[in-house]
Design a protein around this motif. Structure first.
Motif, PDB file in Angstrom:
ATOM      1  N   PRO A 185       0.873  -1.276  -0.134  1.00 54.55           N
ATOM      2  CA  PRO A 185       0.002  -0.029  -0.132  1.00 54.55           C
ATOM      3  C   PRO A 185       1.045   1.384  -0.076  1.00 54.55           C
ATOM      4  CG  PRO A 185      -0.918  -1.481   1.652  1.00 54.55           C
ATOM      5  CD  PRO A 185       0.460  -2.128   1.115  1.00 54.55           C
ATOM      6  N   PHE A 186       0.505   2.357  -0.768  1.00 56.84           N
ATOM      7  CA  PHE A 186       0.993   3.670  -0.532  1.00 56.84           C
ATOM      8  C   PHE A 186       2.269   3.959  -1.390  1.00 56.84           C
ATOM      9  CE2 PHE A 186      -1.140   2.706   3.688  1.00 56.84           C
ATOM     10  CZ  PHE A 186      -2.161   3.348   3.445  1.00 56.84           C
ATOM     11  N   ARG A 187       2.379   2.916  -2.285  1.00 62.44           N
ATOM     12  CA  ARG A 187       3.361   2.899  -3.117  1.00 62.44           C
ATOM     13  C   ARG A 187       3.076   2.435  -4.748  1.00 62.44           C
ATOM     14  NH1 ARG A 187       4.845   1.501   1.834  1.00 62.44           N
ATOM     15  NH2 ARG A 187       7.157   1.635   2.645  1.00 62.44           N
ATOM     16  N   SER A 188       2.005   3.130  -4.941  1.00 59.87           N
ATOM     17  CA  SER A 188       1.299   2.337  -6.235  1.00 59.87           C
ATOM     18  C   SER A 188       2.061   2.803  -7.455  1.00 59.87           C
ATOM     19  CB  SER A 188      -0.152   3.038  -6.554  1.00 59.87           C
ATOM     20  OG  SER A 188      -0.160   4.349  -6.375  1.00 59.87           O
ATOM     21  N   ALA A 189       2.650   4.221  -7.589  1.00 57.18           N
ATOM     22  CA  ALA A 189       3.418   4.563  -8.816  1.00 57.18           C
ATOM     23  C   ALA A 189       4.596   3.979  -8.972  1.00 57.18           C
ATOM     24  CB  ALA A 189       3.516   6.107  -8.641  1.00 57.18           C
ATOM     25  N   TYR A 190       5.286   3.808  -7.816  1.00 61.91           N
ATOM     26  CA  TYR A 190       6.684   3.178  -7.566  1.00 61.91           C
ATOM     27  C   TYR A 190       6.526   1.781  -8.006  1.00 61.91           C
ATOM     28  CZ  TYR A 190      10.958   1.828  -5.256  1.00 61.91           C
ATOM     29  OH  TYR A 190      12.323   1.380  -4.896  1.00 61.91           O
ATOM     30  N   CYS A 191       5.351   1.039  -7.679  1.00 60.97           N
ATOM     31  CA  CYS A 191       5.401  -0.303  -7.667  1.00 60.97           C
ATOM     32  C   CYS A 191       5.103  -0.420  -9.229  1.00 60.97           C
ATOM     33  CB  CYS A 191       4.259  -0.775  -6.968  1.00 60.97           C
ATOM     34  SG  CYS A 191       4.361  -1.240  -5.451  1.00 60.97           S
ATOM     35  N   GLY A 192       4.299   0.231  -9.720  1.00 64.39           N
ATOM     36  CA  GLY A 192       4.088   0.316 -11.206  1.00 64.39           C
ATOM     37  C   GLY A 192       5.268   0.315 -12.072  1.00 64.39           C
ATOM     38  N   ALA A 193       6.084   1.254 -11.708  1.00 66.76           N
ATOM     39  CA  ALA A 193       7.483   1.719 -12.486  1.00 66.76           C
ATOM     40  C   ALA A 193       8.402   0.529 -12.434  1.00 66.76           C
ATOM     41  CB  ALA A 193       7.844   2.993 -12.067  1.00 66.76           C
ATOM     42  N   LYS A 194       8.490  -0.044 -11.199  1.00 67.16           N
ATOM     43  CA  LYS A 194       9.280  -1.017 -10.891  1.00 67.16           C
ATOM     44  C   LYS A 194       9.051  -2.343 -11.555  1.00 67.16           C
ATOM     45  CE  LYS A 194      12.327   1.359  -8.265  1.00 67.16           C
ATOM     46  NZ  LYS A 194      13.855   1.486  -9.055  1.00 67.16           N
ATOM     47  N   HIS A 195       7.597  -2.724 -11.402  1.00 69.98           N
ATOM     48  CA  HIS A 195       7.155  -3.860 -12.322  1.00 69.98           C
ATOM     49  C   HIS A 195       7.436  -3.735 -13.615  1.00 69.98           C
ATOM     50  CE1 HIS A 195       4.889  -5.301  -8.643  1.00 69.98           C
ATOM     51  NE2 HIS A 195       4.671  -6.381  -9.350  1.00 69.98           N
ATOM     52  N   ALA A 196       7.268  -2.468 -14.480  1.00 67.65           N
ATOM     53  CA  ALA A 196       7.796  -2.186 -15.771  1.00 67.65           C
ATOM     54  C   ALA A 196       8.970  -2.350 -16.236  1.00 67.65           C
ATOM     55  CB  ALA A 196       7.092  -0.947 -16.088  1.00 67.65           C
ATOM     56  N   LEU A 197       9.745  -2.183 -15.115  1.00 67.33           N
ATOM     57  CA  LEU A 197      11.340  -2.622 -15.708  1.00 67.33           C
ATOM     58  C   LEU A 197      11.394  -3.997 -15.828  1.00 67.33           C
ATOM     59  CD1 LEU A 197      13.194  -0.288 -12.864  1.00 67.33           C
ATOM     60  CD2 LEU A 197      13.321   0.196 -15.403  1.00 67.33           C
ATOM     61  N   HIS A 198      11.068  -5.019 -14.901  1.00 68.11           N
ATOM     62  CA  HIS A 198      11.223  -6.100 -14.978  1.00 68.11           C
ATOM     63  C   HIS A 198      10.599  -6.753 -16.361  1.00 68.11           C
ATOM     64  CE1 HIS A 198      12.533  -7.450 -11.174  1.00 68.11           C
ATOM     65  NE2 HIS A 198      12.018  -6.376 -10.719  1.00 68.11           N
ATOM     66  N   GLY A 199       9.335  -6.287 -16.635  1.00 65.58           N
ATOM     67  CA  GLY A 199       9.199  -6.848 -18.182  1.00 65.58           C
ATOM     68  C   GLY A 199       9.910  -6.300 -19.153  1.00 65.58           C
ATOM     69  N   PHE A 200      10.379  -4.935 -18.964  1.00 66.57           N
ATOM     70  CA  PHE A 200      11.285  -4.803 -20.256  1.00 66.57           C
ATOM     71  C   PHE A 200      12.384  -5.470 -20.203  1.00 66.57           C
ATOM     72  CE2 PHE A 200      14.954  -1.991 -21.952  1.00 66.57           C
ATOM     73  CZ  PHE A 200      14.466  -1.678 -22.929  1.00 66.57           C
ATOM     74  N   PHE A 201      13.210  -5.504 -18.989  1.00 67.00           N
ATOM     75  CA  PHE A 201      14.738  -5.924 -19.107  1.00 67.00           C
ATOM     76  C   PHE A 201      14.701  -7.745 -19.242  1.00 67.00           C
ATOM     77  CE2 PHE A 201      15.752  -1.840 -17.570  1.00 67.00           C
ATOM     78  CZ  PHE A 201      16.893  -1.701 -18.335  1.00 67.00           C
ATOM     79  N   ASP A 202      13.618  -8.140 -18.802  1.00 68.86           N
ATOM     80  CA  ASP A 202      13.520  -9.859 -19.283  1.00 68.86           C
ATOM     81  C   ASP A 202      13.449  -9.867 -20.529  1.00 68.86           C
ATOM     82  OD1 ASP A 202      13.399 -10.270 -16.299  1.00 68.86           O
ATOM     83  OD2 ASP A 202      11.357 -10.816 -16.241  1.00 68.86           O
ATOM     84  N   ALA A 203      12.586  -9.051 -21.196  1.00 64.21           N
ATOM     85  CA  ALA A 203      12.693  -9.165 -22.906  1.00 64.21           C
ATOM     86  C   ALA A 203      14.056  -8.966 -23.708  1.00 64.21           C
ATOM     87  CB  ALA A 203      11.482  -8.200 -23.428  1.00 64.21           C
ATOM     88  N   LEU A 204      14.789  -8.105 -22.810  1.00 64.27           N
ATOM     89  CA  LEU A 204      15.791  -7.517 -23.538  1.00 64.27           C
ATOM     90  C   LEU A 204      17.189  -8.656 -23.300  1.00 64.27           C
ATOM     91  CD1 LEU A 204      18.014  -4.277 -23.059  1.00 64.27           C
ATOM     92  CD2 LEU A 204      19.100  -6.301 -22.903  1.00 64.27           C
ATOM     93  N   ARG A 205      16.955  -9.245 -22.064  1.00 61.44           N
ATOM     94  CA  ARG A 205      17.906 -10.506 -21.793  1.00 61.44           C
ATOM     95  C   ARG A 205      17.764 -11.498 -22.828  1.00 61.44           C
ATOM     96  NH1 ARG A 205      15.966 -11.892 -17.276  1.00 61.44           N
ATOM     97  NH2 ARG A 205      17.366 -10.794 -15.796  1.00 61.44           N
ATOM     98  N   LEU A 206      16.419 -11.632 -23.125  1.00 59.24           N
ATOM     99  CA  LEU A 206      16.119 -12.850 -24.230  1.00 59.24           C
ATOM    100  C   LEU A 206      16.448 -12.576 -25.560  1.00 59.24           C
ATOM    101  CD1 LEU A 206      12.472 -13.622 -22.854  1.00 59.24           C
ATOM    102  CD2 LEU A 206      14.433 -15.204 -23.015  1.00 59.24           C
TER     103      LEU A 206
END
Length: 263
Positions: free
Chosen positions: A148-169
């Motif tokens: 709770p209370f970190r919605s924007a932060y969580c959203g941005a950090k989740h997005a990093l995982h999606g992008f960099f997992d794709a880059l690694r592949l």
């Protein structure tokens, strides 16, 4: 891998984790490029390091992501190449979703996600040409589960995982590595500097951050994870087990996070 004779570029190097990384890595036989918005603070960090002749300062703002090609060119000129980019720059957030302006969500995405992605993409051609490179991304446990209370932060950090997992592949064939570092609570100024609902800084420390891992302890574990070329590293105290609880039971994690009332 080893840091020996490597060129390491650290963003967010003026304080907290980035500063401690600079101090730690300056004791090894590597060249460092230190970046953040504040050139004067970067110079202070450089002065506190060992082997200052092996350190260059390159100040820029991650939110100005249209300029990244020029920034990368300047970084490469410093020592002739880049071996590791440690994407550590970013900001946090503390506020209820219902009160948080969309401008705050936009700011977190611009700095924590788009700035990091734009810089990494601008460097990608250099890594491909060298058939070698290592992206280290300081995400968060909040990139693996939310609080709770970190919605924007969580959203941005989740997005990093999606992008960099794709880059690694996509770039495994180019010998490009990606290590996602996921800190729990670390005793830095991250909470004091976190944005609140209207975009102003929180200005005070919270108990969980105050009682988190000492930054020097965290960085030692982070450096080991980088050397081992781990895909992901969860570094914290009890909170890191939230990653594994979520895999077993998202509903259980939901209840545990609510019970902890982390703010």
């Amino acid at each position: 891998m080893t840091f020996e004779n490597k060129v390491v570029w650290i963003t967010g190097a003026s304080s907290g984790i980035g500063k401690e990384l600079a101090l730690t890595l300056s004791k090894t036989n590597c060249n460092l490029i230190l970046s953040s918005r504040r050139k004067d603070e970067l110079e202070r960090v450089k002065s506190a390091c060992n082997n200052t002749e092996n350190i260059k300062v390159l100040a820029f703002d991650l939110s100005h992501y249209a300029n990244m090609k020029t920034i990368v060119e300047d970084a490469v000129k410093a020592f002739g190449k880049i071996d590791l980019l440690i994407n550590n720059g970013g900001i946090s957030q503390r506020s209820p979703i219902i009160d948080t302006t969309i401008e705050v969500d936009k700011k977190l995405m611009e700095v924590d996600y788009l700035g990091t992605v734009a810089l990494s993409k601008a460097l990608l051609t250099h890594f491909i040409e060298n058939q070698s490179g290592h992206y280290v991304v300081v995400s968060s446990l909040m990139g693996k589960f939310s609080s709770p209370f970190r919605s924007a932060y969580c959203g941005a950090k989740h997005a990093l995982h999606g992008f960099f997992d794709a880059l690694r592949l996509e770039h495994d064939k180019d010998n490009i590595k990606v290590t996602m570092i996921c800190p729990g609570f670390v005793n830095t100024n991250v909470a004091r500097n976190a944005l609140t609902a209207d975009g102003s800084k929180q200005g005070y420390q919270d108990n969980m951050t105050e009682n988190g891992l000492p930054v020097n302890v965290f960085v030692k574990r982070m450096v080991r994870a980088i050397e081992k070329e781990k895909y992901e590293a969860y570094i914290g105290k009890f909170e890191k087990f939230g990653v594994f609880v979520k895999r077993l039971s998202p509903k259980l994690l939901h209840k545990l996070v609510l019970k902890s009332r982390v703010r």
